[in-house]
Scaffold this motif. Structure first.
Motif, PDB file in Angstrom:
ATOM      1  N   ARG A   1       0.331   8.597   6.069  1.00 51.27           N
ATOM      2  CA  ARG A   1       0.727   7.616   5.065  1.00 51.27           C
ATOM      3  C   ARG A   1       2.249   7.531   4.992  1.00 51.27           C
ATOM      4  O   ARG A   1       2.826   6.458   4.949  1.00 51.27           O
ATOM      5  CB  ARG A   1       0.145   8.001   3.710  1.00 51.27           C
TER       6      ARG A   1
ATOM      7  N   ALA B   1       3.617   5.727   7.983  1.00 52.74           N
ATOM      8  CA  ALA B   1       3.436   4.276   7.892  1.00 52.74           C
ATOM      9  C   ALA B   1       4.468   3.698   6.923  1.00 52.74           C
ATOM     10  O   ALA B   1       4.989   2.599   7.112  1.00 52.74           O
ATOM     11  CB  ALA B   1       2.041   3.960   7.419  1.00 52.74           C
ATOM     12  N   LYS B   2       4.776   4.470   5.883  1.00 50.69           N
ATOM     13  CA  LYS B   2       5.660   3.953   4.839  1.00 50.69           C
ATOM     14  C   LYS B   2       7.134   4.064   5.237  1.00 50.69           C
ATOM     15  O   LYS B   2       7.930   3.188   5.003  1.00 50.69           O
ATOM     16  CB  LYS B   2       5.398   4.761   3.566  1.00 50.69           C
TER      17      LYS B   2
ATOM     18  N   GLY C   1      -2.169  -3.757  -0.281  1.00 46.52           N
ATOM     19  CA  GLY C   1      -1.180  -3.323   0.706  1.00 46.52           C
ATOM     20  C   GLY C   1      -0.835  -1.845   0.605  1.00 46.52           C
ATOM     21  O   GLY C   1      -0.194  -1.290   1.504  1.00 46.52           O
ATOM     22  N   GLU C   2      -1.243  -1.167  -0.484  1.00 46.27           N
ATOM     23  CA  GLU C   2      -1.018   0.275  -0.571  1.00 46.27           C
ATOM     24  C   GLU C   2      -1.900   0.968   0.465  1.00 46.27           C
ATOM     25  O   GLU C   2      -2.864   0.381   0.963  1.00 46.27           O
ATOM     26  CB  GLU C   2      -1.364   0.802  -1.974  1.00 46.27           C
ATOM     27  N   THR C   3      -1.586   2.238   0.744  1.00 47.61           N
ATOM     28  CA  THR C   3      -2.379   2.956   1.744  1.00 47.61           C
ATOM     29  C   THR C   3      -2.801   4.331   1.233  1.00 47.61           C
ATOM     30  O   THR C   3      -2.110   4.943   0.423  1.00 47.61           O
ATOM     31  CB  THR C   3      -1.578   3.149   3.054  1.00 47.61           C
TER      32      THR C   3
ATOM     33  N   ALA D   1      -6.080   0.778   9.059  1.00 46.84           N
ATOM     34  CA  ALA D   1      -4.817   0.262   9.584  1.00 46.84           C
ATOM     35  C   ALA D   1      -4.328   1.073  10.767  1.00 46.84           C
ATOM     36  O   ALA D   1      -3.611   0.555  11.635  1.00 46.84           O
ATOM     37  CB  ALA D   1      -3.756   0.295   8.483  1.00 46.84           C
ATOM     38  N   GLU D   2      -4.699   2.337  10.800  1.00 45.33           N
ATOM     39  CA  GLU D   2      -4.178   3.206  11.853  1.00 45.33           C
ATOM     40  C   GLU D   2      -5.117   4.393  12.000  1.00 45.33           C
ATOM     41  O   GLU D   2      -5.773   4.783  11.030  1.00 45.33           O
ATOM     42  CB  GLU D   2      -2.813   3.741  11.410  1.00 45.33           C
TER      43      GLU D   2
ATOM     44  N   ARG E   1      -5.757   0.752   4.651  1.00 46.15           N
ATOM     45  CA  ARG E   1      -4.928  -0.198   3.895  1.00 46.15           C
ATOM     46  C   ARG E   1      -5.781  -0.848   2.815  1.00 46.15           C
ATOM     47  O   ARG E   1      -6.849  -1.382   3.079  1.00 46.15           O
ATOM     48  CB  ARG E   1      -4.332  -1.261   4.822  1.00 46.15           C
TER      49      ARG E   1
ATOM     50  N   SER F   1     -10.658  -3.121   1.772  1.00 46.78           N
ATOM     51  CA  SER F   1      -9.823  -2.194   2.556  1.00 46.78           C
ATOM     52  C   SER F   1     -10.129  -2.326   4.041  1.00 46.78           C
ATOM     53  O   SER F   1     -11.188  -2.820   4.414  1.00 46.78           O
ATOM     54  CB  SER F   1     -10.118  -0.741   2.153  1.00 46.78           C
TER      55      SER F   1
END
Ligand code: SF4
Length: 356
Positions: A341, A344-345, A92-94, A73-74, A88, A70
């Motif tokens: 989340r 981001a999605k 690729g899931e968060t 990512a942000e 992340r 992991s």
């Protein structure tokens, strides 16, 4: 149903796993202890930074394990010092975790246990898309290690109040709890770890069987089943009587007072009658009540007026139950639970907070 990667996670590896790997690599077994020290004493996840290992061994470790799987990512810092991290995962899931500073330089980590959530509380963004998958123990520990390395220090306490119903991922959560609390690994006191549940009775009973002094927080949100049905869908909703019987069992075996988490929703569960019933439940079951005024962000639910919140708290206090009012932290930015989340999605903030 965690997503099974091609390689095992280095985080969460036990000393015996590492010793077996050293045998396979034809290297001395003391190297296993060195690796464990880097992981669980120095929060170093990247084998290339494990400086007392020979370079080829570092390379072999990096080749054979996800280390780390992991990454951050942000980040969404809030003016109150809270920092929410979007993590992340290897596929690729968060998920999200939160670093929460407290009084006297105390630091708490709020960790997630699942991608999405099967419970689907109606006021919560995290459960809106249902459960996507469980986190593996290694991923839960990676949140902890990434957070520690971000903060430059270990947290004083951990709350499993992020995304997911952790007790429905008991197998992986209990492995992570073992590493976090065992003196052979991270070595935190179980009393400094809070496991939150929406009232998943089989999970509460399993946690009780561990016989460790974890703090158990039950998100009841209503003092009766009828009101609760307006907030939590019936997929995994247990009757309050069964939940509180499991809480009694937990108090008996773990010797820890249970906390009832109660998100206050205007016109839904904030009446005087509700406060009286809640106080009675808390007194009968020797539980503490933690009130969380809802933080409305475009939801059909609303936060009660300040006077209503204060009157609710006073009714419980006057009835002789232990009650606290949670100060909301981290909601000034995009940091309310589930928002980072979803942002981001879906590229926008349109959700409500997690009520745990
Ligand atoms: S509040 Fe907790 S249990 Fe309910 S949907 Fe959100 S993450 Fe799941």
């Amino acid at each position: 149903m965690a997503s099974i990667p091609q390689k095992p996670f280095l985080a969460g590896s036990l000393r015996e796993d590492l010793a077996a790997w050293c045998v396979k690599e034809c290297t001395a077994k003391f190297r296993a202890n060195q690796i464990a020290e880097w992981l669980y004493r120095h929060d170093v996840l990247n084998p290339m930074e494990m400086k007392n290992l020979p370079l080829p061994l570092r390379g072999a470790l990096a080749a054979d394990f996800l280390a780390p799987g992991s990454s951050i990512a942000e980040s969404a810092p809030a003016p109150d010092g809270t920092e929410k991290l979007l993590i992340r995962l290897h596929d690729g899931e968060t998920v999200e975790m939160v670093l929460i500073p407290g009084r006297e330089e105390r630091l708490t980590f709020c960790l997630s246990t699942q991608v999405g959530c099967p419970v689907g509380c109606l006021f919560c963004a995290s459960g809106r898309d249902g459960l996507i998958r469980n986190l593996a123990a290694g991923e839960i520990l990676e949140e902890f290690l990434l957070g520690s390395s971000r903060a430059g220090r270990r947290p004083d306490s951990i709350v499993f109040m992020g995304i997911g119903e952790g007790l429905m991922n008991f197998h992986e959560l209990s492995k992570a709890l073992h590493v976090l609390t065992s003196p052979d690994y991270v070595g935190m006191s179980p009393r400094r770890i809070t496991v939150s549940t929406s009232g998943y009775v089989p999970g509460i009973l399993k946690l009780a069987e561990l016989g460790k002094e974890f703090t158990l927080a039950i998100s009841l949100h209503a003092p009766d089943d009828e009101t609760r049905a307006r907030i939590i869908p019936d997929k995994v909703r247990y009757p309050i009587a069964e939940i509180m019987a499991a809480a009694d069992r937990y108090l008996e075996t773990a010797g820890r007072m249970v906390t009832i988490e109660y998100t206050l929703l205007a016109g839904v569960n904030d009446s005087h009658e509700a406060a009286v019933k809640l106080a009675r439940l808390a007194r009968i079951h020797h539980a503490k009540v933690n009130l969380i005024p809802y933080n409305a962000t475009g939801s059909r639910f609303q936060r009660p007026a300040r006077e209503t919140i204060e009157a609710f708290e006073k009714t419980i206090f006057d009835a002789g139950a232990h009650v606290t009012l949670r100060t909301e932290r981290g909601s000034e930015s995009s940091a309310a639970c589930g928002q980072l989340r979803r942002s981001a999605k879906y590229g926008k903030h349109n959700s409500q907070e997690n009520g745990k």
